[in-house]
Scaffold this motif. Structure first.
Motif, PDB file in Angstrom:
ATOM      1  N   UNK A  65       1.837  44.069 -44.184  1.00 33.90           N
ATOM      2  CA  UNK A  65       1.651  42.674 -43.812  1.00 33.90           C
ATOM      3  C   UNK A  65       0.194  42.284 -43.597  1.00 33.90           C
TER       4      UNK A  65
ATOM      5  N   UNK B   4      13.686  28.620 -24.398  1.00 31.37           N
ATOM      6  CA  UNK B   4      12.959  29.676 -25.094  1.00 31.37           C
ATOM      7  C   UNK B   4      13.845  30.901 -25.293  1.00 31.37           C
TER       8      UNK B   4
ATOM      9  N   UNK C  54      17.689  34.142 -32.702  1.00 31.83           N
ATOM     10  CA  UNK C  54      16.894  34.740 -33.761  1.00 31.83           C
ATOM     11  C   UNK C  54      17.049  36.253 -33.815  1.00 31.83           C
ATOM     12  N   UNK C  55      17.098  36.902 -32.677  1.00 29.32           N
ATOM     13  CA  UNK C  55      17.250  38.364 -32.638  1.00 29.32           C
ATOM     14  C   UNK C  55      17.863  38.766 -31.301  1.00 29.32           C
TER      15      UNK C  55
ATOM     16  N   UNK D 196      16.681  42.094 -29.713  1.00 26.83           N
ATOM     17  CA  UNK D 196      15.336  42.045 -29.142  1.00 26.83           C
ATOM     18  C   UNK D 196      15.353  41.288 -27.823  1.00 26.83           C
TER      19      UNK D 196
ATOM     20  N   UNK E 166      11.596  34.021 -41.991  1.00 25.03           N
ATOM     21  CA  UNK E 166      12.410  34.246 -40.801  1.00 25.03           C
ATOM     22  C   UNK E 166      13.171  33.008 -40.425  1.00 25.03           C
TER      23      UNK E 166
ATOM     24  N   UNK F 180      11.149  46.255 -35.677  1.00 27.62           N
ATOM     25  CA  UNK F 180      11.614  45.008 -36.274  1.00 27.62           C
ATOM     26  C   UNK F 180      12.928  44.562 -35.636  1.00 27.62           C
ATOM     27  N   UNK F 181      13.856  45.493 -35.463  1.00 28.33           N
ATOM     28  CA  UNK F 181      15.168  45.111 -34.957  1.00 28.33           C
ATOM     29  C   UNK F 181      15.171  44.965 -33.444  1.00 28.33           C
TER      30      UNK F 181
ATOM     31  N   UNK G 237      12.382  44.447 -31.183  1.00 24.43           N
ATOM     32  CA  UNK G 237      11.410  43.700 -30.395  1.00 24.43           C
ATOM     33  C   UNK G 237      10.949  42.394 -31.029  1.00 24.43           C
ATOM     34  N   UNK G 238      10.944  42.318 -32.345  1.00 21.68           N
ATOM     35  CA  UNK G 238      10.332  41.140 -32.955  1.00 21.68           C
ATOM     36  C   UNK G 238      11.352  40.009 -33.106  1.00 21.68           C
ATOM     37  N   UNK G 239      10.964  38.832 -32.676  1.00 17.00           N
ATOM     38  CA  UNK G 239      11.831  37.670 -32.771  1.00 17.00           C
ATOM     39  C   UNK G 239      11.259  36.737 -33.834  1.00 17.00           C
ATOM     40  N   UNK G 240      11.934  36.653 -34.970  1.00 20.70           N
ATOM     41  CA  UNK G 240      11.538  35.706 -36.017  1.00 20.70           C
ATOM     42  C   UNK G 240      10.055  35.723 -36.298  1.00 20.70           C
ATOM     43  N   UNK G 241       9.456  34.539 -36.332  1.00 24.98           N
ATOM     44  CA  UNK G 241       8.024  34.454 -36.603  1.00 24.98           C
ATOM     45  C   UNK G 241       7.262  34.106 -35.329  1.00 24.98           C
ATOM     46  N   UNK G 242       7.740  34.580 -34.212  1.00 21.27           N
ATOM     47  CA  UNK G 242       7.128  34.251 -32.930  1.00 21.27           C
ATOM     48  C   UNK G 242       5.684  34.726 -32.858  1.00 21.27           C
TER      49      UNK G 242
ATOM     50  N   UNK H 277       4.147  34.182 -27.461  1.00 23.33           N
ATOM     51  CA  UNK H 277       5.582  34.103 -27.163  1.00 23.33           C
ATOM     52  C   UNK H 277       6.209  35.473 -27.008  1.00 23.33           C
TER      53      UNK H 277
ATOM     54  N   UNK I 285      -1.203  33.667 -33.470  1.00 24.83           N
ATOM     55  CA  UNK I 285      -0.806  34.363 -34.698  1.00 24.83           C
ATOM     56  C   UNK I 285       0.609  34.911 -34.576  1.00 24.83           C
TER      57      UNK I 285
ATOM     58  N   UNK J 293       4.572  39.088 -36.701  1.00 28.49           N
ATOM     59  CA  UNK J 293       5.059  39.664 -37.949  1.00 28.49           C
ATOM     60  C   UNK J 293       3.949  39.751 -39.004  1.00 28.49           C
ATOM     61  N   UNK J 294       2.884  38.924 -38.837  1.00 29.63           N
ATOM     62  CA  UNK J 294       1.795  38.934 -39.820  1.00 29.63           C
ATOM     63  C   UNK J 294       0.769  40.019 -39.513  1.00 29.63           C
ATOM     64  N   UNK J 295       0.897  40.697 -38.364  1.00 27.44           N
ATOM     65  CA  UNK J 295      -0.071  41.740 -38.005  1.00 27.44           C
ATOM     66  C   UNK J 295       0.282  43.053 -38.691  1.00 27.44           C
TER      67      UNK J 295
ATOM     68  N   UNK K 122       1.015  45.259 -34.278  1.00 25.81           N
ATOM     69  CA  UNK K 122       2.322  44.853 -33.755  1.00 25.81           C
ATOM     70  C   UNK K 122       2.711  45.727 -32.574  1.00 25.81           C
TER      71      UNK K 122
END
Lengths: 355, 499
Positions: free
Chosen positions: A9, A219, A226-227, A230, A347, B343-344, B346-351, B355, B396, B399-401, B406
């Protein structure tokens, strides 16, 4: 496993300027496409139909929009936690019956009728929550079952009849009460030129927008949708928030029912029948507004307004009623194209899937 | 001498990612060839090439003649049968045990698809007799889901054996088996090899390899790094597998030994067949839990964090009973965890970084429920600053890191204040060396400041780099518990093999 999605990424951060320009038309369509479509339709009807230009047309359009919009706000909340509430139409219908019974059969005051309806909506929401969170039935299936149950159950105390003043009760006497003036004002009152339901719609939209985007509870609900895993591992009590979302949905549906009941002026047993599909449609349309790609209150309200414009416009132009469904379907498809086909967002908010 | 199956210079790429870089393997009739490799070494790719799932570069020959394995059907005709690790990929729920045994025949129409389980029964029984399964008629007719996992595994093996393979591939075949059932499997393998079948045995369980293999091949980063004949030289084989030799490990002189007990586990059972476990984690030190895949590390981590509560056993936290039924309860007790799957888990969408960082502690950035955008942003910026996250701003999307950045965010978000216990499950997966170093430094600071830090890893180098004390976990039981200064790499690796 975990690493594959994340390793490549780094390169995506600095898009070349040329590439940015190439995608900008698409980006623009995704962000503003829906608002432009709304404005275009409005302008079209505005220029072609003099009747559409009247101030009263605008406000009655807003009044009719309000019921769908408020139902849609409830569905939006359920969608935010990754679910969907199919029982909202029935809940609104039930609210019509409850309010009529309270005032006509039990001859009680309007505030009590309003209170009974809101409590009813809250209880339906709680029941949905119980089925989904405690009994672990998938959202779609649980609320589908509730939809049928409420539809039938609400008819039991009224023996399957619509409730209006002068109703002959089981013991042969005439129902003592009637729809009070105050209650009828819910739908028919104005502040200046603005009808009460339009004001209520605006207030509820702003409240829900603020709740979902500017409070910690909203929030957390988005995180769950979304997840969920998580969210859980970050310490969120997922079940509690899901329950809350369905209770909000139930209350919103019952508020729509109140407006409907006041509008019809009797406990019509078929009230709210079309509300579910319209509500889902505007909530889905709402996800595409401004490229949000997630359920959101402002988008839902805008979706309802667009629906209102189309229904009012086509009615004034004298199109047959069945064309309205075609138009609704086409608009929904367009919205889905914006958010699923054109959007480059990887996403997406998880839709409710019955598995 | 020509082998039965001969693989020469096998290569395989997925996009730009080269997974196999020239693998040579030989399989002989009647010999058990064991394959050892860490996660991502390319083991399953080798299996998939052999069973015709993947296209490949290089040559495969059978009895000296070159062949092409271009589909699972071809592989099967050539006499290659694989029993995959994931049982759910093999059995079909909803069908009877007998129908599952005869499934391949049913698919190829050798048996009528409308056949009742009664008519399938004799054939199915005959198949089961190869493995001496001893199931009752009722079991044969019952749903396959009603079988124990171990029996389902044996069912799949029977299904593979009925075609009389020349080469049988077993991928982690004992992960669902008890010791007695595993022993039964080994007897079957012995019978098969006596009958001239070649066996390709892929496992993390060193003791099993030690017991049954005639040859050990070690795979790392898509290349064969070592070949061994019995008796296997385990420390050397593990070096081949894990990649670094002792000389490359930097010397450390910063060992901390904690004094106060924080989290104690009494009689906790990690895996269904494991003995109860007693262990105490101390403040002021980093405890590294070392174990290969399936050793119970994730079970240990999620039990302590309440994400998957222990069914057996008890815990105390600072001498008070501690039995979290959910992560939220653990977090209240200041026990935090960074899960294995970023990914499954800890990460929420494109937060954004802000956030993602504030999610576990939303109350701290809100008053009366209303979020304060500025304090939320500050939380994100704090994480960026204290962990050296490479990002433009807290806005930022995480997910882009890069993977390392991350990980810094999802570890850093827990460390604004001093936790009682910080659990890190495989925190360095997909993390580059620089970010790993930064994380190690920060995590050791947290331990030094008085937290109990627990680090789970299947990579011994990570443990040796970051931990003070090491626990070696094998099959859900602790085989070794000591400070790093009092042990050696060899001793740790030996404890994986010998009990």
């Amino acid at each position: 496993m975990s690493t594959t999605a994340n390793t490549d990424t780094t390169g995506t951060k600095g898009l070349a300027p040329a590439a940015t320009r190439a995608f900008s038309a698409r980006e623009f369509a995704v962000r503003y496409g829906f608002i432009i479509v709304t404005i275009l339709f409005y302008a079209f009807f505005y220029w072609t139909e003099p009747a559409f230009r009247l101030e009263t047309t605008f406000f009655s359009m807003m009044k009719f929009t309000s019921v769908v919009a408020i139902t849609g706000l409830g569905i939006t909340t359920a969608m935010t936690v990754g679910g969907l509430d199919l029982s909202v139409g029935s809940t609104a219908g039930m609210s019509v019956t409850i309010s009529a019974m309270t005032m006509v059969i039990y001859a009680q005051s309007a505030p009590l009728a309003v209170g009974a309806v809101l409590v009813g909506g809250l209880l339906i929401g709680a029941m949905n929550a119980f089925l989904i969170v405690v009994l672990k039935i998938p959202d779609l299936l649980a609320t589908l079952a509730m939809m049928f149950s409420i539809q039938g159950l609400k008819l039991i105390p009224v023996d399957g009849q619509s409730v209006s003043s002068g109703l002959i009760l089981r013991d042969g006497t005439v129902a003592p009460g009637k729809f009070t003036e105050g209650f009828l004002k819910l739908d028919r009152g104005f502040v200046g030129p603005v009808p009460y339901p339009a004001i209520l719609m605006a207030i509820l939209t702003i409240v829900m927008w603020f709740f979902l985007t500017h409070t910690k509870w909203g929030r957390v609900m988005y995180a769950i949708g979304s997840n969920p895993e998580a969210a859980r591992l970050a310490g969120v009590k997922v079940g509690l928030y899901k329950a809350g979302a369905y209770m909000i949905s139930g209350v919103m549906a019952s508020i729509s029912g109140l407006i409907l009941s006041s509008r019809i002026g009797q406990g019509d047993i078929s009230a709210g029948a079309s509300l579910l599909l319209d509500g889902i449609a505007v909530a889905l349309i709402g996800t595409s507004v401004l490229g949000a790609n997630r359920p959101n209150a402002l988008g839902t309200a805008l979706g309802a307004v667009l629906m209102g414009i189309l229904i009012t416009g086509t009615t004034i132009r004298g199109y047959p009623f069945y064309l309205q469904d075609v138009v609704k379907g086409a608009v929904l498809l367009l919205a889905l194209v914006f958010s699923f086909t054109l959007s480059r967002k990887k996403h997406r908010h998880q839709p409710a899937v019955p598995m | 001498m020509t082998s039965m199956f001969e693989l020469r210079d096998i290569t395989k790429s997925f996009g730009t990612n080269q997974v196999l870089r020239g693998v040579d393997l030989d399989f002989e009739p009647g010999r058990v060839t064991a394959l050892l490799g860490a996660n991502g070494a390319g083991k399953s790719t080798v299996i998939k090439v052999l069973s015709g799932v993947h296209e490949y570069g290089g040559t495969i020959s059978l009895d000296g003649a070159p062949i092409t394995v271009d589909s699972p059907g071809t592989a099967r005709r050539l006499g290659i049968e694989a029993v995959h690790q994931k049982i759910s990929d093999g059995v079909i729920p909803g069908l009877s045990v007998a129908a599952n045994l005869l499934f391949d025949e049913i698919v190829t129409n050798e048996t009528s698809r409308f056949a009742s389980s009664r008519s399938l029964l004799p054939k199915a029984k005959e198949m089961a007799s190869i493995l001496d399964l001893g199931w009752t008629d009722a079991q044969f007719k019952g749903d396959v889901d009603d079988l124990l996992l171990a029996d389902q595994q044996l069912l799949l093996l029977a299904r593979a054996l009925v075609r009389k393979p020349r080469l049988l591939i077993l991928d982690e075949p004992t992960s669902a088996l008890s010791k007695a059932e595993a022993d039964r499997l080994f007897e079957v393998i012995e019978q098969l090899t006596e009958a001239g079948v070649g066996v390709f045995y892929v496992s993390h369980r060193l003791r099993e390899i030690d017991r049954i293999a005639d040859e050990l091949v070690v795979l790392r980063d898509g290349q064969i790094r070592g070949r061994y004949e019995p008796p296997f030289e385990w420390s050397s084989a593990l070096d081949d597998m894990l990649g670094q030799t002792r000389a490359e490990t930097e010397e450390r002189n910063d060992e901390m030994q904690g004094t106060s007990d924080v989290l104690a586990l009494q009689g906790v059972q990690l895996l269904p067949k494991a003995d109860p476990l007693h262990v105490t984690f101390r403040a002021g030190e980093v405890t590294g839990v070392f174990g290969l895949l399936g050793a119970g590390k994730t079970e240990l981590a999620s039990g302590m964090f309440g994400a998957a509560p222990f069914k057996v056993g008890a815990m105390t936290l600072n001498d008070s009973p501690y039995s979290p039924r959910s992560p939220s309860a653990a977090i209240k007790a200041e026990v935090f965890m960074v899960p294995e799957d970023r990914a499954a888990g800890t990460l929420v969408g494109d937060w954004s970084i802000a956030r993602t960082s504030s999610l576990p502690f939303l109350s701290a950035v809100s008053s009366l429920g209303v979020l304060n955008a500025k304090s939320e942003h500050d939380v994100g910026e704090d994480v960026i600053k204290s962990f050296g996250v490479v990002a433009n701003s807290a806005k930022d999307p995480v997910i882009a890191l890069s993977g390392g950045n991350q990980q810094k965010v999802v570890v850093g978000r827990w460390l604004k204040e001093q936790p009682a216990v910080m659990i890190l499950d495989e925190p360095f997966q997909g993390v580059d060396i620089g970010a790993r170093h930064d994380l190690v430094v920060r995590v050791r600071e947290v331990a030094k400041a008085g937290s109990a830090v627990i680090l789970m890893s299947s990579d011994l180098e990570e443990i040796m780099q970051a931990a003070d004390r090491v626990l070696v976990l094998v099959d859900g039981e602790i085989q070794h518990d000591t400070y790093l200064s009092q042990t050696s790499r060899e001793e740790i690796l030996d404890s994986l093999v010998t009990s």
